[in-house]
Design a protein around this motif. Structure first.
Motif, PDB file in Angstrom:
ATOM      1  N   ARG A 190       0.834  -1.210   0.000  1.00 17.87           N
ATOM      2  CA  ARG A 190       0.000   0.000   0.000  1.00 17.87           C
ATOM      3  C   ARG A 190       0.862   1.250   0.000  1.00 17.87           C
TER       4      ARG A 190
ATOM      5  N   CYS B 111      -5.041  -7.527   7.694  1.00 15.12           N
ATOM      6  CA  CYS B 111      -5.938  -6.716   8.546  1.00 15.12           C
ATOM      7  C   CYS B 111      -7.155  -7.482   9.034  1.00 15.12           C
TER       8      CYS B 111
ATOM      9  N   CYS C 208      -6.501  -0.464  13.049  1.00 15.57           N
ATOM     10  CA  CYS C 208      -6.291  -0.464  11.607  1.00 15.57           C
ATOM     11  C   CYS C 208      -6.070   0.958  11.086  1.00 15.57           C
TER      12      CYS C 208
ATOM     13  N   CYS D  37      -2.636   2.198  12.250  1.00 20.36           N
ATOM     14  CA  CYS D  37      -1.601   1.547  11.449  1.00 20.36           C
ATOM     15  C   CYS D  37      -1.534   2.185  10.057  1.00 20.36           C
TER      16      CYS D  37
END
Ligand code: 5AD
Ligand code: FES
Length: 359
Positions: A289, A321, A329, A332
């Motif tokens: 990502r 995840c 989440c 992070c």
């Protein structure tokens, strides 16, 4: 690669940046050129274009995967109807609303309701969930990702307050579509759905997998032509990843590097498009990502689904995840984005609609 060959690739990148277009053959060469210097150059150009429109902002979308029941049987997908090994779940309306309330408190202003084509979720039920959500959070955008419906249903969802709709076209090549889906699924109907969504007034997202079984570079070039012609507000792309309970269990996954080049190319072809760095990209590469953002993506979609159902929405193997609380989440994700030199923002991110209205 020889210096002259590299020079000619660099000239292609310059041309793409300048003209916002290339010939079919040129696009195919760009997608196939795996030289890191070339990819870096393409990324840098994509970043410049993205920053000229969106600055360093990366938009957050809260994803609620509310049902893994699905009446379809897409051959590549882990939750297809024919897979009897899936533990099925659906969230009820209260649970979906509770997820969005929690997301709202965490700062989310866009919710993506995604699910399989679950017959329990009738037109009426979806209308009721969307309108409840919009009443509770009128400052939020609601995105639906609930598959193929007739135009009238899309209109009802829109009138209930849905702002955006994601429906990946999967592949712009009819024959290729036919090899990935059973005969009762129709390429023409899917394309009709996308046109209906556009005509209804939605901001529309489409997209394709990279490296799906049988995909050739010519198919990806067709996908790019389709994107240029349809001009969606959003394009979701991610690498194909095999799922152990499908006929493609042993097929090799899509290429992360080619996905990254595609992100850059799409950014250069459609400068204003919203481009997510997808979970599939993060699944194949621990820094996928982050690399996606560096290559031109500007959206991330942290998962807001309750932890007890996360591990059941498995379209492919090893999805990331699945064990994290929403708050974790998003924390992070924010630090991952920050490490790329960008920042997450909790705005609805409607810029592109604004532009389209004033064209
Ligand atoms: N690998 C990667 N992406 C997949 N999708 C479905 N199955 C897979 C897979 N095995 C994608 C499809 C679908 C989206 C919700 O997830 O493109 O539209
Ligand atoms: Fe979800 Fe890292 S982004 S846990």
């Amino acid at each position: 690669m020889t210096e002259t060959k590299m020079d000619s690739f660099m000239r292609l990148a310059d041309k793409l940046e300048r003209d916002r277009d290339l010939s079919d053959d040129e696009l195919a060469s760009v997608l196939l050129c795996d030289d890191p210097h070339f990819s870096d150059d393409l990324s840098a150009k994509a970043r410049t274009v993205r920053e000229s429109i969106y600055g360093r902002d990366v938009y957050l979308r809260g994803l609620i995967e509310f049902t893994n029941y699905c009446r379809n049987n897409c051959y590549y997908c882990g939750i297809r109807a024919g897979n009897k090994n899936v533990e099925r779940y659906r969230l009820n309306a209260e649970e979906i609303i509770a997820c969005s309330d929690q997301g709202y408190d965490l700062g989310f202003r866009t919710f993506v309701l995604q699910g399989g084509e679950d017959p329990y979720f009738t037109e009426e039920r979806i209308v009721s969930i969307v309108s409840t959500l919009k009443k509770r959070h009128p400052d939020c955008a609601v995105t639906l990702s609930v598959g193929e419906w007739e135009r009238e249903s899309y209109r009802k969802f829109y009138e209930a307050g849905a702002d955006r709709y994601l429906l990946r076209h999967e592949t712009a090549d009819k024959d290729h579509y036919g090899t990935l889906h059973p005969a009762n699924m129709s390429f023409d109907h899917r394309m009709q759905c996308l046109r209906d969504l556009r005509a209804t007034g939605y901001q529309v997202g489409c997209g394709m997998m990279v490296g799906s079984p049988g995909q050739k570079v010519e198919h990806l070039v067709r996908d790019l032509r389709f994107l240029q012609e349809f001009r969606p507000e959003m394009v979701g792309i991610g690498p194909f990843i095999p799922h152990h309970d499908t006929i493609y269990a042993d097929h090799q996954p899509g290429s992360v590097r080619m996905t990254l080049r595609l992100l850059s190319v799409i950014r250069l072809l459609l400068p204003e498009v919203l481009l997510p760095a997808t979970t599939a990209l993060g699944t194949l590469d621990p820094l996928g990502r982050e690399k996606g953002i560096t290559a031109g993506a500007n959206v991330v979609m942290p998962n807001l689904s309750p932890v007890n159902v996360r591990g059941k929405y498995l379209l492919y193997d090893n999805k990331i995840c699945t064990g994290d609380e929403a708050a974790e989440c998003i924390r992070c994700m924010s630090s991952r984005v920050a490490r790329t030199g960008y920042q997450v923002v909790q705005s609805r991110g409607d810029h592109i609609r604004y532009k389209r209205d004033h064209e």
